[in-house]
Motif scaffolding. Structure first.
Motif, PDB file in Angstrom:
ATOM      1  N   GLN A   1       0.839  -1.209   0.000  1.00  0.00           N
ATOM      2  CA  GLN A   1       0.000   0.000   0.000  1.00  0.00           C
ATOM      3  C   GLN A   1       0.869   1.251   0.000  1.00  0.00           C
ATOM      4  N   ALA A   2       1.956   1.266   0.793  1.00  0.00           N
ATOM      5  CA  ALA A   2       2.858   2.423   0.812  1.00  0.00           C
ATOM      6  C   ALA A   2       3.500   2.609  -0.561  1.00  0.00           C
ATOM      7  N   SER A   3       3.967   1.497  -1.138  1.00  0.00           N
ATOM      8  CA  SER A   3       4.569   1.554  -2.468  1.00  0.00           C
ATOM      9  C   SER A   3       3.538   2.024  -3.493  1.00  0.00           C
ATOM     10  N   HIS A   4       2.337   1.552  -3.352  1.00  0.00           N
ATOM     11  CA  HIS A   4       1.244   1.944  -4.253  1.00  0.00           C
ATOM     12  C   HIS A   4       0.999   3.453  -4.163  1.00  0.00           C
ATOM     13  N   ARG A   5       0.967   3.996  -2.945  1.00  0.00           N
ATOM     14  CA  ARG A   5       0.766   5.447  -2.781  1.00  0.00           C
ATOM     15  C   ARG A   5       1.904   6.223  -3.437  1.00  0.00           C
ATOM     16  N   GLU A   6       3.131   5.753  -3.236  1.00  0.00           N
ATOM     17  CA  GLU A   6       4.281   6.431  -3.839  1.00  0.00           C
ATOM     18  C   GLU A   6       4.197   6.387  -5.362  1.00  0.00           C
ATOM     19  N   LEU A   7       3.826   5.237  -5.909  1.00  0.00           N
ATOM     20  CA  LEU A   7       3.708   5.112  -7.364  1.00  0.00           C
ATOM     21  C   LEU A   7       2.604   6.014  -7.908  1.00  0.00           C
ATOM     22  N   LYS A   8       1.498   6.095  -7.177  1.00  0.00           N
ATOM     23  CA  LYS A   8       0.418   6.978  -7.632  1.00  0.00           C
ATOM     24  C   LYS A   8       0.872   8.428  -7.628  1.00  0.00           C
ATOM     25  N   ALA A   9       1.615   8.829  -6.568  1.00  0.00           N
ATOM     26  CA  ALA A   9       2.120  10.196  -6.505  1.00  0.00           C
ATOM     27  C   ALA A   9       3.090  10.456  -7.656  1.00  0.00           C
ATOM     28  N   SER A  10       3.960   9.494  -7.931  1.00  0.00           N
ATOM     29  CA  SER A  10       4.889   9.636  -9.054  1.00  0.00           C
ATOM     30  C   SER A  10       4.119   9.711 -10.369  1.00  0.00           C
ATOM     31  N   HIS A  11       3.104   8.893 -10.480  1.00  0.00           N
ATOM     32  CA  HIS A  11       2.284   8.888 -11.698  1.00  0.00           C
ATOM     33  C   HIS A  11       1.613  10.255 -11.895  1.00  0.00           C
ATOM     34  N   ARG A  12       1.037  10.802 -10.815  1.00  0.00           N
ATOM     35  CA  ARG A  12       0.415  12.131 -10.913  1.00  0.00           C
ATOM     36  C   ARG A  12       1.447  13.177 -11.316  1.00  0.00           C
ATOM     37  N   SER A  13       2.623  13.094 -10.738  1.00  0.00           N
ATOM     38  CA  SER A  13       3.688  14.040 -11.068  1.00  0.00           C
ATOM     39  C   SER A  13       4.071  13.925 -12.541  1.00  0.00           C
ATOM     40  N   LEU A  14       4.205  12.689 -13.025  1.00  0.00           N
ATOM     41  CA  LEU A  14       4.535  12.485 -14.444  1.00  0.00           C
ATOM     42  C   LEU A  14       3.417  12.999 -15.347  1.00  0.00           C
ATOM     43  N   GLN A  15       2.179  12.787 -14.924  1.00  0.00           N
ATOM     44  CA  GLN A  15       1.056  13.291 -15.727  1.00  0.00           C
ATOM     45  C   GLN A  15       1.086  14.820 -15.771  1.00  0.00           C
ATOM     46  N   ASP A  16       1.345  15.451 -14.614  1.00  0.00           N
ATOM     47  CA  ASP A  16       1.423  16.917 -14.575  1.00  0.00           C
ATOM     48  C   ASP A  16       2.544  17.411 -15.490  1.00  0.00           C
ATOM     49  N   GLU A  17       3.692  16.770 -15.396  1.00  0.00           N
ATOM     50  CA  GLU A  17       4.821  17.168 -16.235  1.00  0.00           C
ATOM     51  C   GLU A  17       4.492  16.949 -17.708  1.00  0.00           C
ATOM     52  N   HIS A  18       3.808  15.850 -17.995  1.00  0.00           N
ATOM     53  CA  HIS A  18       3.413  15.568 -19.377  1.00  0.00           C
ATOM     54  C   HIS A  18       2.463  16.661 -19.891  1.00  0.00           C
ATOM     55  N   ARG A  19       1.488  17.044 -19.041  1.00  0.00           N
ATOM     56  CA  ARG A  19       0.571  18.120 -19.447  1.00  0.00           C
ATOM     57  C   ARG A  19       1.335  19.422 -19.680  1.00  0.00           C
ATOM     58  N   GLU A  20       2.291  19.725 -18.819  1.00  0.00           N
ATOM     59  CA  GLU A  20       3.092  20.941 -18.990  1.00  0.00           C
ATOM     60  C   GLU A  20       3.867  20.888 -20.300  1.00  0.00           C
ATOM     61  N   LEU A  21       4.451  19.719 -20.611  1.00  0.00           N
ATOM     62  CA  LEU A  21       5.175  19.576 -21.874  1.00  0.00           C
ATOM     63  C   LEU A  21       4.241  19.738 -23.069  1.00  0.00           C
TER      64      LEU A  21
ATOM     65  N   GLU B   1       5.277   7.114 -22.498  1.00  0.00           N
ATOM     66  CA  GLU B   1       5.656   5.726 -22.290  1.00  0.00           C
ATOM     67  C   GLU B   1       5.932   5.451 -20.812  1.00  0.00           C
ATOM     68  N   ALA B   2       6.626   6.379 -20.168  1.00  0.00           N
ATOM     69  CA  ALA B   2       6.923   6.207 -18.740  1.00  0.00           C
ATOM     70  C   ALA B   2       5.630   6.219 -17.932  1.00  0.00           C
ATOM     71  N   ALA B   3       4.708   7.109 -18.271  1.00  0.00           N
ATOM     72  CA  ALA B   3       3.431   7.165 -17.555  1.00  0.00           C
ATOM     73  C   ALA B   3       2.647   5.868 -17.751  1.00  0.00           C
ATOM     74  N   ALA B   4       2.678   5.320 -18.958  1.00  0.00           N
ATOM     75  CA  ALA B   4       1.973   4.061 -19.227  1.00  0.00           C
ATOM     76  C   ALA B   4       2.611   2.919 -18.438  1.00  0.00           C
ATOM     77  N   ALA B   5       3.936   2.885 -18.377  1.00  0.00           N
ATOM     78  CA  ALA B   5       4.622   1.839 -17.618  1.00  0.00           C
ATOM     79  C   ALA B   5       4.296   1.967 -16.132  1.00  0.00           C
ATOM     80  N   LEU B   6       4.278   3.189 -15.643  1.00  0.00           N
ATOM     81  CA  LEU B   6       3.948   3.416 -14.236  1.00  0.00           C
ATOM     82  C   LEU B   6       2.503   3.006 -13.960  1.00  0.00           C
ATOM     83  N   ALA B   7       1.606   3.301 -14.867  1.00  0.00           N
ATOM     84  CA  ALA B   7       0.205   2.909 -14.695  1.00  0.00           C
ATOM     85  C   ALA B   7       0.088   1.388 -14.643  1.00  0.00           C
ATOM     86  N   ALA B   8       0.895   0.687 -15.451  1.00  0.00           N
ATOM     87  CA  ALA B   8       0.872  -0.781 -15.434  1.00  0.00           C
ATOM     88  C   ALA B   8       1.358  -1.313 -14.086  1.00  0.00           C
ATOM     89  N   VAL B   9       2.389  -0.694 -13.537  1.00  0.00           N
ATOM     90  CA  VAL B   9       2.892  -1.117 -12.219  1.00  0.00           C
ATOM     91  C   VAL B   9       1.830  -0.866 -11.154  1.00  0.00           C
TER      92      VAL B   9
END
Length: 145
Positions: A20-40, A120-128
């Motif tokens: 669950q802790a790892s899951h929360r961290e991955l979700k936070a990373s995923h949100r961060s990657l999505q935000d960065e992707h939107r900015e790009l 691609e990184a966001a998709a891989a993170l979503a799969a994890v």
């Protein structure tokens, strides 16, 4: 066939907590990657707009120069000599715009590649995350809470 001994509840709970802790961290990373992707993507759209604007300006300058050259062809040599410095400046301006346009095209291509890698990184993170979600649900289904 022998049944394996049951896994102690405390070990399952500890494993679930870690997942669950790892899951929360991955979700936070995923949100961060999505935000960065939107900015790009926003920056990419902005660069495309600037690129279109430069192309329009370049086209306009080219049309002005062509019109000027056609008009100059009908003038006498003295008028052509008088206009030559302005034409040289316009040519220099056009060449500068062309160089800027080429640089922007390269930057857009690089940003496209970065956005593709980001996706691609966001998709891989979503799969994890999905895999972790499945593992958590499986553990929860065993009665571990």
């Amino acid at each position: 066939a022998t049944v394996p001994p049951p896994v102690p509840l405390s070990l399952l709970q500890a494993a679930l907590g870690e997942l669950q802790a790892s899951h929360r961290e991955l979700k936070a990373s995923h949100r961060s990657l999505q935000d960065e992707h939107r900015e790009l993507q926003d920056e990419h759209r902005s660069l495309q707009d600037e690129h279109r604007s430069l192309e329009d300006e370049h086209r306009s300058l080219r049309e002005r120069e062509e019109a000027e050259e056609a008009r100059r062809a009908d003038e006498d040599a003295r008028e052509r000599d008088r206009r030559e410095p302005q034409l040289a400046r316009e040519r220099e301006e056009r060449e500068g715009l062309q160089a800027r346009l080429e640089a922007l095209e390269l930057e857009i291509a690089a940003r496209d590649e970065a956005a593709r890698r980001q996706a691609e990184a966001a998709a891989a993170l979503a799969a994890v995350i999905d895999e972790r979600d499945d593992r958590i649900r499986a553990l929860e289904g065993r009665g571990v809470s």
